[in-house]
Design an enzyme around this catalytic site. Structure first.
Site, mmCIF file in Angstrom:
data_model
loop_
_atom_site.group_PDB
_atom_site.id
_atom_site.type_symbol
_atom_site.label_atom_id
_atom_site.label_comp_id
_atom_site.label_asym_id
_atom_site.label_seq_id
_atom_site.Cartn_x
_atom_site.Cartn_y
_atom_site.Cartn_z
ATOM 1 N N SER A 7 -3.812 -0.459 80.975
ATOM 2 C CA SER A 7 -2.425 -0.901 80.849
ATOM 3 C C SER A 7 -2.434 -2.212 80.079
ATOM 4 O O SER A 7 -2.982 -3.209 80.544
ATOM 5 C CB SER A 7 -1.785 -1.092 82.231
ATOM 6 N N ARG A 8 -1.826 -2.200 78.894
ATOM 7 C CA ARG A 8 -1.884 -3.385 78.037
ATOM 8 C C ARG A 8 -0.761 -4.384 78.326
ATOM 9 O O ARG A 8 -0.698 -5.422 77.684
ATOM 10 C CB ARG A 8 -1.842 -2.950 76.569
ATOM 11 N N VAL A 9 0.124 -4.042 79.251
ATOM 12 C CA VAL A 9 1.231 -4.939 79.585
ATOM 13 C C VAL A 9 1.303 -5.206 81.079
ATOM 14 O O VAL A 9 1.506 -6.330 81.517
ATOM 15 C CB VAL A 9 2.586 -4.349 79.103
#
Length: 514
Positions: free
Chosen positions: A368-370
């Protein structure tokens, strides 16, 4: 003679243009075309010189279509209804409108098609507003940072691959690995959390969607959910417009300052429907026979999901697109496109599924990049090193198969890792509250479950959940509100968990009930 006819045609067309420019726009709808040919889900028409791209047209008999190709000699139209009754020579009339869908609270709890027509037998959708299915994504300055978590109720996601409200998180994996189940569990977990849900079924079997709707009703999730369905038996044109129509319905709530979750199930079928339409209309094929703009149709869809600026109400639209891979190939054309568009992916492994590790989330290939910026502080203090240690365990387990003698430290690390994997298992339709997840993860990372046999881990989880909810309600509330875990909070959770596990062990030794 040919030149004379061409001159007469040009003058007539010029006169027609002048008449249109001095009369109300609805005169354009009086243009009548003639069907030249009918294909599988498409029609080719002549005689609509001023028709516009993506305009809705109506065939004789009421069948609807959408203009797709504007060629010099003819117009390519994708059909939004069945084409069984259409024949060459039928008339086609312009409507002067683009595809519009109903929006508003009246669609909640309903099952509708992408055109807003009811499929649940509960009567027509009565709403005062309709909006275009195709809309521009919010501008950059209209967006705000993603800073509020979207709790899925699934330990492996909330702890290791967190999702924020306004994020786009791809769910991908081979057939029958539990992708849809993961999304449906997320919908069920939004009960009493002020999050509305839109489930868009693209090309799914009607029986599968009917079972899904029955499950949502059983768990009380249909009260805040809308199902937009374009089944596998529907024309490919209806499957193509389905996610755009569903997103417009979701955007209405977002612009009212509300939080919305939308699930596209699945975009593989959507891409294939678009490829079918494009090839039938003779658009040039590219890689894997997909047209050159296949990336654009998904990027313009997913860019509409965001967290709006507080000046615009602060609503959010979280997207969970689902994608089907073939033979675990994440590097294929469509998967790589969507991985690059979204803010992370949750990969479901068929190997884990076959071993009974459900949900079959491959932690090493998921990211998950956020969401890490939105994760509740309590998770960070408990699961901070869990992802790395779990990945190391999986690698260690693979290498341990080649040796017969293991060092004591290696054996202990393997035993701890197996219990972590057991804890991350979770049955469907059993979302877990945040405080319960924290307590269980803390217990396994601190070694309280090291002496528990693998087969009893599930019962110990249930026992810990019950005792934490009963004895520490204030701490549970503070965790839900986003407060960090203090040293005394950790000690309290460990104390009640240790006491409960000790009582369970004593009862089992004396033959009593845990």
């Amino acid at each position: 003679m040919d030149n004379l006819l061409q001159t007469i045609f040009n003058e007539t067309l010029s006169l027609y243009d002048r008449v249109l420019s001095t009369h109300p726009p609805d005169l354009r709808s009086q243009e009548i075309g003639i069907v030249q040919s009918i294909g599988q889900g498409i029609a080719k028409v002549t005689g609509l010189p001023h028709v516009e791209s993506e305009e809705i047209v109506r065939f004789a008999g009421g069948t609807l279509g959408m203009v797709f190709n504007l060629d010099p000699e003819e117009v390519g139209i994708i059909l939004l209804d069945a084409s069984d009754r259409l024949r060459a020579g039928f008339e086609v009339r312009r409507t002067g409108k683009v595809l519009e869908v109903p929006v508003g609270d009246t669609i909640l709890g309903r099952v509708i098609d992408p055109l807003g027509r009811p499929l649940d037998g509960k009567g027509a959708i009565r709403t005062s507003q309709r909006r275009p299915a195709e809309r521009n994504a919010p501008a950059i300055m209209d967006r705000a940072p993603v800073n509020v978590p979207l709790q899925t109720g699934i330990k492996a996601i909330d702890a290791l691959i967190p999702i924020g409200r306004g994020q786009r998180e791809l769910i991908l994996g081979d057939r029958q690995t539990g992708k849809s189940a993961l999304a449906i569990d997320t919908i069920v977990n939004q009960k009493d959390k002020n999050v509305l849900c839109i489930y868009c079924a693209i090309g799914q079997r009607s029986t599968a969607v009917a079972k899904l709707i029955a499950d949502l009703e059983e768990y009380g999730a249909m009260d805040y959910t809308t199902v937009v369905m374009a089944g596998g038996e529907e024309p490919p044109g209806l499957q193509f417009v389905a996610p755009y129509a569903a997103t417009t319905m979701a955007e209405y709530f977002m612009e009212q300052g509300r939080d919305v979750l939308i699930i596209y199930d699945d975009l593989t079928t959507h891409a294939r429907a678009y490829r079918e339409l494009s090839l039938l209309l003779r658009r040039p094929p590219g890689r894997e026979a997909f047209p050159g703009d296949i990336f654009y149709i998904h990027s313009r869809l997913l860019e509409r999901s965001t967290h709006l600026h507080p000046d615009l109400g602060g609503g959010s639209l979280t997207a969970l697109p689902i994608l089907e891979t073939e033979a675990q190939n994440m590097a294929a054309y469509i998967p790589t496109n969507l991985i690059s568009i979204t803010d992370g992916q949750i990969y479901l492994s068929p190997g884990l599924f076959q071993k009974g590790v459900l949900p079959a989330i491959d932690v090493g290939k998921s990211v998950s990049r956020v969401g890490g910026k939105t994760q509740l502080p309590a998770y960070r203090s408990v699961a901070g090193a869990l992802r790395l240690s779990y990945s190391q365990f999986e690698e260690l387990e693979a290498f341990s198969r080649f040796g017969t003698r293991l060092e004591e430290s290696t054996r202990l690390a393997l035993e701890r890792g197996r219990r972590v994997r057991e804890v991350l298992k979770q049955p469907q339709y059993k979302p877990m509250p945040v405080a319960t997840q924290i307590a269980i993860l803390l217990a396994v990372t601190e070694g309280l479950l090291d002496a528990i046999p693998i087969g009893q881990i599930g019962a110990c989880e249930t026992a810990i959940a019950q005792v934490v909810a009963a004895q520490l309600p204030d701490l549970c509330d503070r965790i839900e509100r986003g407060e960090a875990l203090s040293a005394s909070d950790r000690a309290s959770l460990l104390r009640v968990a240790r006491d409960r596990l000790s009582n369970s062990n004593n009862n089992s030794e004396t033959g009593g009930t845990p």
